[in-house]
Every structure is written in structure tokens, then in C-alpha cells.
Design a protein around this motif. Structure first.
Motif, PDB file in Angstrom:
ATOM      1  N   ASP A  96       0.801  -1.221   0.000  1.00 13.31           N
ATOM      2  CA  ASP A  96       0.000   0.000   0.000  1.00 13.31           C
ATOM      3  C   ASP A  96       0.840   1.280   0.000  1.00 13.31           C
ATOM      4  O   ASP A  96       0.529   2.207  -0.756  1.00 13.31           O
ATOM      5  N   PRO A  97       1.909   1.384   0.816  1.00 13.20           N
ATOM      6  CA  PRO A  97       2.708   2.616   0.754  1.00 13.20           C
ATOM      7  C   PRO A  97       3.330   2.846  -0.620  1.00 13.20           C
ATOM      8  O   PRO A  97       3.340   3.978  -1.129  1.00 13.20           O
ATOM      9  N   LEU A  98       3.837   1.788  -1.234  1.00 13.07           N
ATOM     10  CA  LEU A  98       4.445   1.934  -2.555  1.00 13.07           C
ATOM     11  C   LEU A  98       3.399   2.285  -3.604  1.00 13.07           C
ATOM     12  O   LEU A  98       3.620   3.156  -4.448  1.00 13.07           O
ATOM     13  N   ALA A  99       2.248   1.650  -3.535  1.00 19.19           N
ATOM     14  CA  ALA A  99       1.168   1.954  -4.480  1.00 19.19           C
ATOM     15  C   ALA A  99       0.672   3.387  -4.289  1.00 19.19           C
ATOM     16  O   ALA A  99       0.347   4.080  -5.264  1.00 19.19           O
ATOM     17  N   GLU A 100       0.634   3.845  -3.044  1.00 13.35           N
ATOM     18  CA  GLU A 100       0.205   5.218  -2.772  1.00 13.35           C
ATOM     19  C   GLU A 100       1.195   6.226  -3.355  1.00 13.35           C
ATOM     20  O   GLU A 100       0.793   7.259  -3.898  1.00 13.35           O
ATOM     21  N   GLU A 101       2.482   5.938  -3.257  1.00 14.78           N
ATOM     22  CA  GLU A 101       3.491   6.821  -3.862  1.00 14.78           C
ATOM     23  C   GLU A 101       3.313   6.888  -5.379  1.00 14.78           C
ATOM     24  O   GLU A 101       3.375   7.972  -5.959  1.00 14.78           O
ATOM     25  N   ILE A 102       3.115   5.741  -5.988  1.00 15.24           N
ATOM     26  CA  ILE A 102       2.940   5.700  -7.444  1.00 15.24           C
ATOM     27  C   ILE A 102       1.683   6.465  -7.842  1.00 15.24           C
ATOM     28  O   ILE A 102       1.694   7.251  -8.795  1.00 15.24           O
ATOM     29  N   ARG A 103       0.601   6.267  -7.099  1.00 13.89           N
ATOM     30  CA  ARG A 103      -0.652   6.975  -7.397  1.00 13.89           C
ATOM     31  C   ARG A 103      -0.484   8.475  -7.242  1.00 13.89           C
ATOM     32  O   ARG A 103      -0.940   9.263  -8.067  1.00 13.89           O
ATOM     33  N   ALA A 104       0.189   8.897  -6.166  1.00 12.54           N
ATOM     34  CA  ALA A 104       0.393  10.338  -5.918  1.00 12.54           C
ATOM     35  C   ALA A 104       1.223  10.956  -7.053  1.00 12.54           C
ATOM     36  O   ALA A 104       0.912  12.058  -7.514  1.00 12.54           O
ATOM     37  N   ASP A 105       2.266  10.267  -7.483  1.00  9.85           N
ATOM     38  CA  ASP A 105       3.075  10.783  -8.595  1.00  9.85           C
ATOM     39  C   ASP A 105       2.254  10.877  -9.863  1.00  9.85           C
ATOM     40  O   ASP A 105       2.381  11.839 -10.633  1.00  9.85           O
ATOM     41  N   LEU A 106       1.415   9.905 -10.100  1.00 11.12           N
ATOM     42  CA  LEU A 106       0.574   9.908 -11.296  1.00 11.12           C
ATOM     43  C   LEU A 106      -0.425  11.051 -11.240  1.00 11.12           C
ATOM     44  O   LEU A 106      -0.653  11.734 -12.249  1.00 11.12           O
ATOM     45  N   GLU A 107      -1.014  11.305 -10.068  1.00 11.16           N
ATOM     46  CA  GLU A 107      -1.976  12.408  -9.949  1.00 11.16           C
ATOM     47  C   GLU A 107      -1.286  13.766 -10.054  1.00 11.16           C
ATOM     48  O   GLU A 107      -1.852  14.703 -10.592  1.00 11.16           O
ATOM     49  N   ARG A 108      -0.072  13.886  -9.531  1.00  7.38           N
ATOM     50  CA  ARG A 108       0.684  15.147  -9.674  1.00  7.38           C
ATOM     51  C   ARG A 108       0.974  15.443 -11.129  1.00  7.38           C
ATOM     52  O   ARG A 108       0.927  16.583 -11.563  1.00  7.38           O
ATOM     53  N   GLY A 109       1.258  14.402 -11.908  1.00 11.55           N
ATOM     54  CA  GLY A 109       1.537  14.584 -13.332  1.00 11.55           C
ATOM     55  C   GLY A 109       0.321  14.968 -14.127  1.00 11.55           C
ATOM     56  O   GLY A 109       0.432  15.524 -15.207  1.00 11.55           O
ATOM     57  N   ALA A 110      -0.867  14.695 -13.604  1.00  9.16           N
ATOM     58  CA  ALA A 110      -2.108  15.016 -14.327  1.00  9.16           C
ATOM     59  C   ALA A 110      -2.432  16.493 -14.272  1.00  9.16           C
ATOM     60  O   ALA A 110      -3.185  16.995 -15.086  1.00  9.16           O
ATOM     61  N   ARG A 111      -1.876  17.183 -13.305  1.00  8.61           N
ATOM     62  CA  ARG A 111      -2.195  18.608 -13.155  1.00  8.61           C
ATOM     63  C   ARG A 111      -1.372  19.490 -14.025  1.00  8.61           C
ATOM     64  O   ARG A 111      -0.492  19.294 -14.674  1.00  8.61           O
TER      65      ARG A 111
END
Length: 111
Positions: A96-111
Motif C-alpha cells: 500500500d505505501p508503494l502503491a500510494e506513492e505511485i498513485r500520488a506521482d501519477l496524480e501530480r503529473g495530471a495537473r
């Protein structure tokens, strides 16, 4: 030509899929799945082999009508519960921590 535009959405997901962190996440998950499968399958085969080749051992009464064979079969349920609890802990602490990091990076790139 000198400007960098953000890649289309599909390219972002391909980039995440090809990233080292995502590969590490998949490797950790697959390693857990392998060991959990080996543990359960080993128990299952042990139960079947003992039943086939050591029926006298399986027929030994433990308490009343409860015999060793019944305890082995009920032990299969216990093995499943232990694997489930181990997975929940493993997912909470490692995946979960690793998946959360990947998700956060992906959402930051969407902006």
C-alpha cells in the motif's frame, strides 16, 4: 520544438507501468503470491498423501470421533486464514505505501 508538453494520458500510464517502482511493486506481490501458493499447495498435498499412504495414521482417534485426518482437513482452513492475515499485513505494510506513492506521482503529473 524546444518546449516540453505533458504526454497524453495513455503515455503517462505506460510510463508508470515501465517504471522501476511499479516493477518493484509487482515483484513484491508476485513473490508473496508464490510463497502463499507453495504453502497452501504443500499443505494440501501433504494432507492427500498422508490420507493415501498412511490411512492408519489418519484413523487415529484424538478425542472421541475426531481423528487425525479430520484435524488435517480442518487445518486447511487454518492455513487459509493464516495466509489471508499474512497478506493483509503484507499489503498494509509493503504494498500500500508503494502503491500510494505511485498513485500520488501519477496524480501530480495530471495537473
Amino acid at each position: 520544438m524546444g518546449t516540453m508538453s505533458s504526454p497524453p494520458d495513455g503515455d503517462r500510464y505506460v510510463a508508470v507501468h515501465d517504471s522501476a517502482r511499479f516493477k518493484d511493486l509487482r515483484r513484491q506481490l508476485q513473490t508473496f503470491i508464490l510463497w502463499a501458493s507453495v504453502a497452501f499447495t504443500g499443505w494440501w498435498f501433504l494432507t492427500g498423501l498422508l490420507g493415501a499412504f498412511a490411512p492408519g495414521f489418519y484413523r487415529r482417534a484424538v478425542i472421541g470421533t475426531v481423528n487425525v485426518g479430520l484435524l488435517f482437513v480442518l487445518g486447511s482452513f487454518a492455513v487459509v486464514v493464516v495466509i489471508i492475515l499474512a497478506y493483509l499485513r503484507f499489503a498494509r505494510t509493503k504494498l500500500d505505501p508503494l502503491a500510494e506513492e505511485i498513485r500520488a506521482d501519477l496524480e501530480r503529473g495530471a495537473r
